[in-house]
Design a protein around this motif. Structure first.
Motif, mmCIF file in Angstrom:
data_model
loop_
_atom_site.group_PDB
_atom_site.id
_atom_site.type_symbol
_atom_site.label_atom_id
_atom_site.label_comp_id
_atom_site.label_asym_id
_atom_site.label_seq_id
_atom_site.Cartn_x
_atom_site.Cartn_y
_atom_site.Cartn_z
ATOM 1 N N ASP A 186 0.849 -1.201 0.000
ATOM 2 C CA ASP A 186 0.000 0.000 0.000
ATOM 3 C C ASP A 186 0.879 1.244 0.000
ATOM 4 O O ASP A 186 2.096 1.155 -0.162
ATOM 5 N N ASP A 187 0.252 2.408 0.198
ATOM 6 C CA ASP A 187 0.988 3.678 0.084
ATOM 7 C C ASP A 187 2.145 3.769 1.063
ATOM 8 O O ASP A 187 3.176 4.379 0.780
ATOM 9 N N GLU A 188 1.954 3.159 2.256
ATOM 10 C CA GLU A 188 3.017 3.251 3.254
ATOM 11 C C GLU A 188 4.029 2.122 3.127
ATOM 12 O O GLU A 188 4.941 2.013 3.950
ATOM 13 N N GLY A 189 3.852 1.262 2.132
ATOM 14 C CA GLY A 189 4.810 0.193 1.909
ATOM 15 C C GLY A 189 4.515 -1.095 2.648
ATOM 16 O O GLY A 189 5.374 -1.971 2.735
ATOM 17 N N TYR A 190 3.295 -1.223 3.170
ATOM 18 C CA TYR A 190 2.956 -2.444 3.909
ATOM 19 C C TYR A 190 2.157 -3.411 3.027
ATOM 20 O O TYR A 190 1.322 -2.980 2.224
ATOM 21 N N VAL A 191 2.439 -4.696 3.181
ATOM 22 C CA VAL A 191 1.694 -5.737 2.470
ATOM 23 C C VAL A 191 0.871 -6.513 3.503
ATOM 24 O O VAL A 191 1.402 -6.895 4.538
ATOM 25 N N ALA A 192 -0.416 -6.707 3.198
ATOM 26 C CA ALA A 192 -1.268 -7.471 4.114
ATOM 27 C C ALA A 192 -1.096 -8.956 3.850
ATOM 28 O O ALA A 192 -1.380 -9.431 2.759
ATOM 29 N N LYS A 193 -0.603 -9.674 4.854
ATOM 30 C CA LYS A 193 -0.416 -11.129 4.724
ATOM 31 C C LYS A 193 -1.536 -11.832 5.495
ATOM 32 O O LYS A 193 -2.074 -11.274 6.438
ATOM 33 N N PRO A 194 -1.871 -13.062 5.117
ATOM 34 C CA PRO A 194 -2.978 -13.767 5.789
ATOM 35 C C PRO A 194 -2.747 -13.915 7.291
ATOM 36 O O PRO A 194 -1.604 -13.969 7.751
ATOM 37 N N ASN A 195 -3.856 -13.991 8.047
ATOM 38 C CA ASN A 195 -3.751 -14.138 9.502
ATOM 39 C C ASN A 195 -3.694 -15.612 9.912
ATOM 40 O O ASN A 195 -4.257 -15.991 10.928
ATOM 41 N N VAL A 196 -3.054 -16.442 9.103
ATOM 42 C CA VAL A 196 -2.956 -17.872 9.411
ATOM 43 C C VAL A 196 -1.883 -18.090 10.469
ATOM 44 O O VAL A 196 -0.771 -17.583 10.327
ATOM 45 N N GLU A 197 -2.245 -18.821 11.535
ATOM 46 C CA GLU A 197 -1.270 -19.186 12.570
ATOM 47 C C GLU A 197 -0.815 -20.609 12.302
ATOM 48 O O GLU A 197 -1.571 -21.546 12.561
ATOM 49 N N PRO A 198 0.381 -20.824 11.814
ATOM 50 C CA PRO A 198 0.797 -22.199 11.481
ATOM 51 C C PRO A 198 0.717 -23.151 12.673
ATOM 52 O O PRO A 198 0.378 -24.319 12.500
ATOM 53 N N GLU A 246 -2.799 -24.286 13.136
ATOM 54 C CA GLU A 246 -3.196 -25.183 12.047
ATOM 55 C C GLU A 246 -2.635 -26.588 12.260
ATOM 56 O O GLU A 246 -3.312 -27.575 12.011
ATOM 57 N N MET A 247 -1.394 -26.656 12.737
ATOM 58 C CA MET A 247 -0.791 -27.966 12.990
ATOM 59 C C MET A 247 -1.572 -28.708 14.072
ATOM 60 O O MET A 247 -1.858 -29.900 13.954
ATOM 61 N N VAL A 248 -1.915 -27.981 15.131
ATOM 62 C CA VAL A 248 -2.665 -28.606 16.228
ATOM 63 C C VAL A 248 -4.011 -29.099 15.725
ATOM 64 O O VAL A 248 -4.441 -30.223 16.002
ATOM 65 N N ASN A 249 -4.667 -28.258 14.926
ATOM 66 C CA ASN A 249 -5.953 -28.620 14.358
ATOM 67 C C ASN A 249 -5.843 -29.867 13.489
ATOM 68 O O ASN A 249 -6.694 -30.752 13.522
ATOM 69 N N MET A 250 -4.763 -29.929 12.729
ATOM 70 C CA MET A 250 -4.563 -31.052 11.815
ATOM 71 C C MET A 250 -4.380 -32.351 12.595
ATOM 72 O O MET A 250 -4.990 -33.374 12.277
ATOM 73 N N ILE A 251 -3.550 -32.304 13.645
ATOM 74 C CA ILE A 251 -3.306 -33.522 14.431
ATOM 75 C C ILE A 251 -4.596 -33.967 15.112
ATOM 76 O O ILE A 251 -4.954 -35.149 15.102
ATOM 77 N N SER A 252 -5.330 -32.989 15.648
ATOM 78 C CA SER A 252 -6.585 -33.318 16.326
ATOM 79 C C SER A 252 -7.572 -33.955 15.345
ATOM 80 O O SER A 252 -8.218 -34.961 15.655
ATOM 81 N N ALA A 253 -7.662 -33.387 14.135
ATOM 82 C CA ALA A 253 -8.586 -33.934 13.128
ATOM 83 C C ALA A 253 -8.167 -35.339 12.750
ATOM 84 O O ALA A 253 -9.006 -36.236 12.619
ATOM 85 N N SER A 254 -6.869 -35.558 12.601
ATOM 86 C CA SER A 254 -6.432 -36.884 12.153
ATOM 87 C C SER A 254 -6.671 -37.931 13.235
ATOM 88 O O SER A 254 -7.085 -39.052 12.936
ATOM 89 N N ARG A 255 -6.480 -37.562 14.498
ATOM 90 C CA ARG A 255 -6.736 -38.522 15.586
ATOM 91 C C ARG A 255 -8.231 -38.851 15.665
ATOM 92 O O ARG A 255 -8.613 -39.998 15.860
#
Lengths: 136, 143
Positions: free
Chosen positions: A87-99, A102-111
């Motif tokens: 943007d004008d101030e030089g900032y890029v918006a990156k996704p709010n994904v917490e890896p 997500e890992m915890v969610n993945m392990i829980s889903a797989s179990r």
């Protein structure tokens, strides 16, 4: 033949957990996507589980996914002045994904998925044994 | 003779029906292990089986049992035992020993051990019933 509904219950849970796994995979894959198909930055998604309508006499049911909700927490702003999406101030918006989440969610889903496969297999064994009742 | 056959199998039939109902309830608990506000449920097997068997044996007082429709006084009055379907079993709520914030009371370890236990007992009841059938079959064989 109500033992078949144990198959339905385990099956519904397996598909719900698989959907949760898909959403997690999507979040992980898009952890760095600055733009989605609509031009907006990708937001972390999550599935909502709900007990299925009680369609049998016992008053118990499987599980289903009611909706996929987006995480409203603020996007990660990174200072990258040379980035085309900055943007004008030089900032890029990156996704709010917490890896980590997500890992915890993945392990829980797989179990949970594995537990339901176990239920499915046990039910199948019990039914096969019932079918051979009286044969010797 | 046939009604004796029936009573020979009645106990195991009721037990199998209840085991199957419990199997389904435990399967639902495991399926809903991640559903917010889901309360884990279970059947008090011993008391339900007692109720089922007692309901089935009250031949004198028809306790929901099936009676024969008689068109003449000379017909024999037959009454089948009450079939207590698993539909009127009482479902209880499990008391959680580690309640979670999302209101879910499923304890996966407990559910899975109970599930395995129930499955093994179901198969044990089946095996016993199989032996019973074998025994009766042998008794019916001509020399």
């Amino acid at each position: 033949m109500s033992m078949f509904s144990a198959f339905d219950i385990a099956g519904s849970a397996m598909s719900a957990q698989a959907q949760r796994m898909n959403v997690t995979a999507s979040n992980m894959a898009n952890a760095d996507s600055v733009a989605g198909p609509d031009g907006e930055t990708y937001r972390a998604k999550q599935v909502m589980f709900e007990t299925q309508a009680q369609n049998n006499r016992y008053g118990v049911g499987g599980v289903r996914v009611t909706e996929v909700v987006e995480d409203d927490s603020p996007l990660r702003m990174e200072y990258m002045p040379n980035h085309p999406a900055a943007d004008d101030e030089g900032y890029v918006a990156k996704p709010n994904v917490e890896p980590v989440n997500e890992m915890v969610n993945m392990i829980s889903a797989s179990r949970s998925y594995q537990a339901n496969v176990e239920v499915f297999n046990t039910t199948k064994q019990m039914m096969m044994k019932t079918l051979s009742l009286g044969e010797g | 003779m046939i009604d004796q056959l029936e009573s020979a199998f009645n106990f195991h039939q009721q037990a199998l029906g209840l085991r199957q109902a419990r199997h389904q309830v435990l399967a639902a608990n495991i399926a809903n292990a991640d559903t917010p506000n889901y309360k884990a449920r279970d059947i008090d097997f011993a008391s339900e089986l007692k109720k089922a068997v007692e309901g089935g044996q009250s031949q004198q007082q028809p306790n929901g049992g099936l009676a024969l429709a008689r068109t003449s006084e000379q017909h024999l009055a037959g009454e089948g035992p009450a079939w207590r379907g698993a539909g009127n079993t009482e479902l209880l709520y499990r008391v959680p020993d580690q309640p979670s914030l999302d209101g879910n009371t499923v304890d996966m370890d407990r559910e899975r051990t109970q599930f395995a236990d129930n499955a093994v007992r179901y198969q044990a009841a089946l095996t016993i019933m199989n032996r019973r059938i074998q025994g009766l079959k042998n008794a019916m064989q001509p020399e």
